[in-house]
Design an enzyme around this catalytic site. Structure first.
Site, PDB file in Angstrom:
ATOM      1  N   ASP A 142      14.262  47.624  29.005  1.00  0.00           N
ATOM      2  CA  ASP A 142      14.987  46.357  29.106  1.00  0.00           C
ATOM      3  C   ASP A 142      14.784  45.520  27.835  1.00  0.00           C
ATOM      4  O   ASP A 142      15.728  44.922  27.316  1.00  0.00           O
ATOM      5  CB  ASP A 142      14.476  45.612  30.348  1.00  0.00           C
ATOM      6  N   MET A 192      38.793  43.638  40.665  1.00  0.00           N
ATOM      7  CA  MET A 192      38.012  43.570  39.429  1.00  0.00           C
ATOM      8  C   MET A 192      38.372  42.328  38.603  1.00  0.00           C
ATOM      9  O   MET A 192      37.494  41.586  38.174  1.00  0.00           O
ATOM     10  CB  MET A 192      38.226  44.832  38.585  1.00  0.00           C
ATOM     11  N   VAL A 205      46.598  47.976  37.465  1.00  0.00           N
ATOM     12  CA  VAL A 205      46.518  49.300  38.116  1.00  0.00           C
ATOM     13  C   VAL A 205      46.075  50.399  37.149  1.00  0.00           C
ATOM     14  O   VAL A 205      46.397  50.374  35.960  1.00  0.00           O
ATOM     15  CB  VAL A 205      47.885  49.712  38.719  1.00  0.00           C
ATOM     16  N   GLU A 206      45.387  51.398  37.728  1.00  0.00           N
ATOM     17  CA  GLU A 206      44.847  52.501  36.923  1.00  0.00           C
ATOM     18  C   GLU A 206      45.949  53.545  36.679  1.00  0.00           C
ATOM     19  O   GLU A 206      45.954  54.624  37.279  1.00  0.00           O
ATOM     20  CB  GLU A 206      43.653  53.111  37.670  1.00  0.00           C
ATOM     21  N   LYS A 211      49.646  50.892  31.913  1.00  0.00           N
ATOM     22  CA  LYS A 211      48.678  50.187  31.062  1.00  0.00           C
ATOM     23  C   LYS A 211      49.176  50.160  29.612  1.00  0.00           C
ATOM     24  O   LYS A 211      49.113  49.126  28.948  1.00  0.00           O
ATOM     25  CB  LYS A 211      47.304  50.867  31.136  1.00  0.00           C
ATOM     26  N   HIS A 226      34.023  48.250  30.756  1.00  0.00           N
ATOM     27  CA  HIS A 226      33.987  48.790  32.114  1.00  0.00           C
ATOM     28  C   HIS A 226      32.946  48.082  32.966  1.00  0.00           C
ATOM     29  O   HIS A 226      31.749  48.292  32.819  1.00  0.00           O
ATOM     30  CB  HIS A 226      33.698  50.307  32.056  1.00  0.00           C
ATOM     31  N   ASN A 253      31.824  47.430  40.394  1.00  0.00           N
ATOM     32  CA  ASN A 253      32.217  46.661  41.575  1.00  0.00           C
ATOM     33  C   ASN A 253      31.032  46.509  42.526  1.00  0.00           C
ATOM     34  O   ASN A 253      30.380  47.517  42.816  1.00  0.00           O
ATOM     35  CB  ASN A 253      33.364  47.448  42.247  1.00  0.00           C
TER      36      ASN A 253
HETATM   37  P1  NAD Z   1      43.561  45.989  42.258  1.00  0.00           P
HETATM   38  O1  NAD Z   1      44.667  46.790  42.788  1.00  0.00           O
HETATM   39  O2  NAD Z   1      42.647  45.309  43.206  1.00  0.00           O
HETATM   40  O3  NAD Z   1      44.112  44.883  41.275  1.00  0.00           O
HETATM   41  C1  NAD Z   1      45.066  45.111  40.304  1.00  0.00           C
HETATM   42  C2  NAD Z   1      45.819  43.816  40.109  1.00  0.00           C
HETATM   43  O4  NAD Z   1      46.619  43.923  38.939  1.00  0.00           O
HETATM   44  C3  NAD Z   1      46.783  43.475  41.255  1.00  0.00           C
HETATM   45  O5  NAD Z   1      46.537  42.150  41.691  1.00  0.00           O
HETATM   46  C4  NAD Z   1      48.161  43.584  40.627  1.00  0.00           C
HETATM   47  O6  NAD Z   1      49.091  42.680  41.174  1.00  0.00           O
HETATM   48  C5  NAD Z   1      47.861  43.275  39.181  1.00  0.00           C
HETATM   49  N1  NAD Z   1      48.830  43.743  38.223  1.00  0.00           N
HETATM   50  C6  NAD Z   1      49.535  44.889  38.226  1.00  0.00           C
HETATM   51  N2  NAD Z   1      50.321  44.930  37.121  1.00  0.00           N
HETATM   52  C7  NAD Z   1      50.080  43.812  36.409  1.00  0.00           C
HETATM   53  C8  NAD Z   1      50.566  43.288  35.182  1.00  0.00           C
HETATM   54  N3  NAD Z   1      51.459  43.927  34.490  1.00  0.00           N
HETATM   55  N4  NAD Z   1      50.077  42.114  34.743  1.00  0.00           N
HETATM   56  C9  NAD Z   1      49.150  41.453  35.468  1.00  0.00           C
HETATM   57  N5  NAD Z   1      48.668  41.892  36.636  1.00  0.00           N
HETATM   58  C10 NAD Z   1      49.131  43.058  37.102  1.00  0.00           C
HETATM   59  O7  NAD Z   1      42.757  46.971  41.301  1.00  0.00           O
HETATM   60  P2  NAD Z   1      41.225  46.907  40.850  1.00  0.00           P
HETATM   61  O8  NAD Z   1      40.403  47.669  41.800  1.00  0.00           O
HETATM   62  O9  NAD Z   1      40.881  45.511  40.544  1.00  0.00           O
HETATM   63  O10 NAD Z   1      41.266  47.765  39.518  1.00  0.00           O
HETATM   64  C11 NAD Z   1      41.746  47.251  38.303  1.00  0.00           C
HETATM   65  C12 NAD Z   1      41.269  48.109  37.174  1.00  0.00           C
HETATM   66  O11 NAD Z   1      39.841  48.148  37.180  1.00  0.00           O
HETATM   67  C13 NAD Z   1      41.699  49.552  37.226  1.00  0.00           C
HETATM   68  O12 NAD Z   1      41.928  50.016  35.926  1.00  0.00           O
HETATM   69  C14 NAD Z   1      40.506  50.253  37.835  1.00  0.00           C
HETATM   70  O13 NAD Z   1      40.434  51.619  37.501  1.00  0.00           O
HETATM   71  C15 NAD Z   1      39.384  49.489  37.220  1.00  0.00           C
HETATM   72  N6  NAD Z   1      38.115  49.537  37.935  1.00  0.00           N
HETATM   73  C16 NAD Z   1      38.079  49.414  39.281  1.00  0.00           C
HETATM   74  C17 NAD Z   1      36.859  49.467  39.953  1.00  0.00           C
HETATM   75  C18 NAD Z   1      36.790  49.311  41.445  1.00  0.00           C
HETATM   76  O14 NAD Z   1      35.765  49.648  42.019  1.00  0.00           O
HETATM   77  N7  NAD Z   1      37.827  48.790  42.091  1.00  0.00           N
HETATM   78  C19 NAD Z   1      35.680  49.624  39.213  1.00  0.00           C
HETATM   79  C20 NAD Z   1      35.742  49.699  37.825  1.00  0.00           C
HETATM   80  C21 NAD Z   1      36.968  49.661  37.202  1.00  0.00           C
END
Ligand code: NAD
Length: 710
Positions: free
Chosen positions: A291, A319, A396-397, A402, A445, A448
Site C-alpha cells: 500500500d 456505473m 452500454v458495453e 462506444k 475501469h 461495482n
Molecule cells: P447501465 O446499463 O446501467 O448504464 C448505461 C447507461 O448509459 C444507461 O443509463 C443508458 O441510458 C446510457 N446511455 C446509453 N447510450 C448513451 C449515450 N450515447 N450517451 C449517454 N448515455 C448513454 O450499464 P452499466 O452497468 O453502468 O455499464 C456501463 C459501462 O460500465 C459498460 O461499459 C460496462 O461494461 C462497464 N462496467 C460495468 C460494470 C458493472 O458491474 N455493471 C463494472 C465495470 C464496468
C-alpha cells in the site's frame, strides 16, 4: 543530556528532564530498532542521573509517534519464533527500563499515537492528550498484538474491558473517548498541553500526586471482566480462522490476568513471536508495504497529471451514476449526461439515497449533502462539455456504439481534455482507432459498486500519452480510490486473472461438483463470496459475454472446451440476482436487499452439463482447481508487463475482487506455498484443461528458487 538520531534528552531545571522524540528530516516519529535502542540509552542515562525528579515525554512533530517501523517487520517476522521472542523481549525491555525510573513520568500526546507510540505513553505514569489527537492499538490489522508492553499495561492502566475493546477492534479513538475509557488521564487544548503536563510533573515531583500507588497497582494482576471477555471472544471468533491475533489476545487476557506485569510481559513476547511468524502476519505486513508503494507511485501520477477542475460522465446507469456521485462527494463537480430522462432520474435518485444515508448516519451535514448534489449536473445534451478536463464514458458495453459516441464526444471537448472509458471488456486500442486524438484516450475501469470498491484500473492503449493516464490516475486518487496502471489486454488485470478461476469453477461443475459445496469451500478459504454466488451477483448474461470476450482473447489457452453452467443458466434466463434466480434464488428482505436462498431446480439443470454425473471433491482439490489457474495468469500478467510489479498484481486482486487478505494476493500466496510446489500441483491437473499449464517463465523461476516478491 543526550542527543540521538530519533530523540533527545534535555534538562529543564529543578531536576526535571524532557525526553523529546524528533526524527530530523522526517515528518513523523516512529519506533524503528534505532529509536528503541536510543530509548534504552536514554532510560539508562536518566536512571544514573543523581538529581532527577521527573521526566516529561513529548514530540517535536505535529504527531506524537505513529507506531513501529513496519518496514522492519518483514525481516524480523521471517526469523524463527525463538529469535523473534528474544528480539521482542529485548526491545520491550527499553520501555520497561523507562517505566521503572524512580521518578514520576508524564507524557504529552500532541497528535497521533498508534501502536508503539501509544505503548510509550502507557509506559509513563500519567497521560495528557491534546483534544485533537487520536490514539489506538492497530496491531491486529497486521496480524499481531501490541508487544512493547502495551498488551500488559493497557488492562492494568485502564481496564480489562478497555484493553479488549481497543486491541480486538484495532480502531483509533478520539481523545475524549480515550479519557472515558481510562486510557489517558486528561484532555487539554493542544496549545496548553505541554504546560499542563509540566505542571502535573512539578506537582508530582513535589509529592502532590500519589503516582507511586498507581504505579504499584499497574505492576499487579488485572481484574477480569467476564461480560467484556465474552463479548470480545464472540467478536474475535468470527475472523479467528484466518486472522488469529484478536482471538489470541482474548486468550492471553484470560491466561495472564492473574499474573504480575513482569510475568505477563514474558507471555506477551511469546504470543507476539507466535503471531508474528504466522503466514497471516507476513501477508498483512506485505499488504501494508504494498500500500505504501502504491501511495508513493500515486504521488508521481499526481505530479504528472493535468489540472482537473470539472469532470463529466456519459451514462447515468449503475456505473456512471456511481462515478458521478463519488466524484462529487470527493470534491470534483461533474456533468452527468444520459440519453433518457428516466436514466437521469435513476442516477440522481441513487445519489440522493447515498447522500441521505450519510446525513442519517451523522457523517455529513444536510448543507454539505445539498452542495454535493448541486455539484452533479444531470443533462440530456452536451452543454458545458467544452469546459471539462476529463470525461468518463460509461454507456452500454457495445464496441460499435462506444466508437460512434466517443468520436462525437471528441469533437465537443477541448483538445487537451482526457477521454476515459469504463469498459470492462473492450479493447482500448480498438476504441482509440475511432478518435483523432488517441493520445488523450485511456481506460478507467471502476468496479461495482463504485462508491465502495477501492480499485480503479487505468488502462493505457498503445497510443495513450502517459500524461493522460496520470491525469486519470490522479482523478481516481481524488475520488479516494487506488489506481493501478495496466496495459491494454483482454480483461486488463483483474478480470483477466479471475477468468481462469471462473473457468476452473465451471470445469469443476462439469466434472460433477456441487456448486454449493464449492461456494462453501471457497468462502471458508477466505473469499467474500463463493464463485457461484459471485456469478449470480455479476449476472449470467454479462458473465457469458465477458467470458467469451476475455477467454476468446487468449484463444484455446482459456476458452472452455465444454458446455458451461454459466451459458446454460443464461439461456434459461436464470440471470442471477437481477432476475431473482441464478445458481441460487433471491428474495428481497424487509430492507430491499436480495436474500440468497436455495434454488431446488438449479441442481437438475446443472446436471445436464455434468456428463459424468455428480462427484465429491476434497477441499484441497476444489481450492487447487480454482486458485492455481489464477496464480498462473497473475504470473503471466507480470511477465507480459501488464502491470509493472508483483505488488500491483497482488493489490489489484485484493482491492478489485476481494482476494483473501490473509493470503496477501495471488503472487504472495504462491511465494508462501513455494513455486516448485505450485508447479507440482498444476502438473497433477494439467490433463484437465490448458488453464493448468505452467508457463516457461514460471517454471524457470521455480527451478531457480526465485520468488515474485523480493
Ligand atoms: P447501465 O446499463 O446501467 O448504464 C448505461 C447507461 O448509459 C444507461 O443509463 C443508458 O441510458 C446510457 N446511455 C446509453 N447510450 C448513451 C449515450 N450515447 N450517451 C449517454 N448515455 C448513454 O450499464 P452499466 O452497468 O453502468 O455499464 C456501463 C459501462 O460500465 C459498460 O461499459 C460496462 O461494461 C462497464 N462496467 C460495468 C460494470 C458493472 O458491474 N455493471 C463494472 C465495470 C464496468
Amino acid at each position: 543530556m543526550f542527543k540521538g538520531s530519533s530523540l533527545r534528552l534535555t534538562e529543564l531545571g529543578e531536576g526535571l528532564a524532557e525526553l523529546c522524540f524528533d526524527r530530523p528530516g522526517e515528518s513523523l516519529n516512529k519506533f524503528d530498532r534505532r529509536t528503541v535502542a536510543e530509548l534504552q540509552q536514554a532510560a539508562d542515562l536518566l536512571a544514573a542521573h543523581a538529581g532527577l525528579r521527573g521526566v516529561l515525554v513529548s514530540s517535536a512533530k505535529d504527531n506524537f509517534i505513529v507506531g513501529a517501523d513496519i518496514f522492519e517487520f518483514s525481516a524480523l517476522f521471517s526469523a524463527t519464533p525463538a529469535h523473534v521472542e528474544i528480539e521482542n523481549a529485548r526491545q520491550a525491555a527499553a520501555f520497561t527500563a523507562f517505566s521503572d525510573l524512580p521518578v514520576p513520568t508524564v507524557v504529552a500526546i500532541n497528535g497521533m499515537a498508534f501502536g508503539g507510540g501509544f505503548e510509550m505513553a502507557l509506559a509513563c505514569d500519567h497521560r495528557f492528550i491534546a483534544d485533537t489527537a487520536t490514539i489506538g492499538l492497530p496491531e491486529v490489522t497486521l496480524g499481531i498484538v501490541p508487544a512493547y508492553g502495551g498488551s500488559v499495561r493497557l488492562p492494568r492502566v485502564a481496564s480489562c474491558a478497555t484493553a479488549l475493546n481497543w486491541v480486538v477492534s484495532g480502531t483509533p479513538r478520539k481523545a475524549s473517548h480515550a479519557l472515558v475509557d481510562g486510557a489517558v488521564d486528561a484532555v487539554l487544548p493542544a496549545d496548553r498541553l505541554r504546560d499542563g503536563a509540566l505542571a502535573w510533573l512539578r506537582q508530582a515531583a513535589a509529592g502532590e500526586h500519589t503516582w507511586q500507588d498507581r504505579r504499584q497497582r499497574t505492576r499487579g494482576p488485572v481484574v477480569l471482566d467476564a461480560a467484556a471477555m465474552e463479548q470480545a471472544q464472540a467478536l474475535a471468533a468470527r475472523t479467528a480462522k484466518h486472522f488469529p491475533a484478536a482471538a489470541a489476545f482474548v486468550e492471553f487476557m484470560a491466561n495472564t490476568a492473574a499474573l504480575d506485569a513482569k510475568a505477563a510481559a514474558a507471555e506477551e513476547a511469546k504470543l507476539f513471536a507466535r503471531l508474528a511468524t504466522t503466514p497471516t502476519a507476513a501477508s498483512l505486513v506485505r499488504l501494508f508495504t504494498n500500500d505504501q508503494f502504491l501511495k508513493k507511485k500515486g504521488k508521481g501520477y499526481v505530479k504528472a497529471a493535468r489540472p482537473l477542475k470539472l469532470a463529466a460522465v456519459l451514462g447515468a446507469g449503475i456505473m456512471g451514476g456511481g462515478i458521478a456521485y463519488t466524484s462529487a462527494v470527493r470534491g470534483t463537480p461533474v456533468l452527468m449526461k444520459d440519453i433518457t430522462d428516466a436514466a437521469l432520474l435513476l442516477g440522481m435518485g441513487e445519489a440522493d439515497k447515498l447522500l441521505a444515508k450519510q446525513v442519517d448516519g451523522g457523517r455529513m451535514s444536510a448543507d454539505k449533502a445539498a452542495a454535493v448534489r448541486a455539484s452533479i449536473q444531470p443533462q440530456l445534451d452536451f452543454t458545458g462539455f467544452d469546459g471539462v478536463d476529463v470525461v468518463v464514458e460509461a454507456i452500454v458495453e457495445n464496441l460499435a456504439i462506444k466508437k460512434k459516441v466517443l468520436a462525437e464526444l471528441e469533437g465537443l471537448v477541448r483538445s487537451d481534455a482526457v477521454i476515459a472509458s469504463n469498459t470492462s471488456s473492450l479493447s482500448i486500442g480498438e476504441m482509440a482507432s475511432a478518435l483523432q486524438r488517441p493520445q488523450n484516450f485511456v481506460g478507467m475501469h471502476f468496479f461495482n459498486p463504485v462508491p465502495l470498491m477501492p480499485l480503479v484500473e487505468v488502462i493505457c492503449g498503445e497510443r495513450t500519452d502517459p500524461v493522460a493516464a496520470a491525469t486519470v490516475a490522479g482523478y481516481a486518487l481524488a475520488m479516494g480510490k487506488t489506481p493501478v496502471v495496466v496495459k491494454d489486454c483482454p480483461g486488463f488485470l483483474v478480470n483477466r486473472c479471475i477468468t481462469p478461476y471462473s473457468i476452473g469453477f465451471l470445469r469443476l461443475l462439469h466434472d460433477g461438483a456441487d456448486f454449493r459445496q464449492v461456494d462453501a469451500v471457497m468462502e471458508s478459504f477466505g473469499w467474500p463470496m463463493g464463485p457461484a454466488y459471485l456469478d449470480d451477483v455479476i449476472g449470467m448474461d454479462t458473465l457469458a459475454h465477458v467470458l467469451d470476450v476475455i477467454a476468446g482473447g487468449y484463444g484455446s489457452r482459456m476458452v472452455p472446451d465444454f458446455p458451461t453452467a454459466v451459458h446454460l443458466l443464461a439461456q434459461h434466463k436464470q440471470l442471477g440476482q437481477k432476475s431473482g434466480s441464478g445458481f441460487y434464488r433471491y428474495e428481497n428482505d424487509t430492507k430491499g436487499r436480495p436474500r440468497k436462498l436455495d434454488n431446488p431446480d438449479t441442481a437438475s439443470l446443472i446436471a445436464t452439463v455434468q456428463p459424468f454425473g455428480p462427484r465429491t471433491f476434497s477441499e484441497t482439490e476444489v481450492i487447487d482447481r480454482l486458485m492455481l489457474p489464477m496464480v498462473l495468469e497473475a504470473a503471466r500478467c507480470l511477465d507480459e508487463q501488464v502491470v509493472e510489479s508483483a505488488v500491483e498484481v497482488d493489490m489489484g486482486m485484493v482491492l478489485g475482487i476481494g482476494f483473501p487478505r490473509h493470503l496477501g494476493g495471488p503472487l504472495h500466496w504462491a511465494d508462501q506455498i513455494g513455486l516448485p510446489e505450485i508447479v507440482r500441483r498444476c502438473e497433477a491437473l494439467s490433463g484437465l484443461s490448458p488453464i493448468y499449464r505452467v508457463s516457461d517463465p514460471f517454471r524457470k523461476r521455480a527451478v531457480a528458487g526465485e520468488k515474485f516478491h523480493a
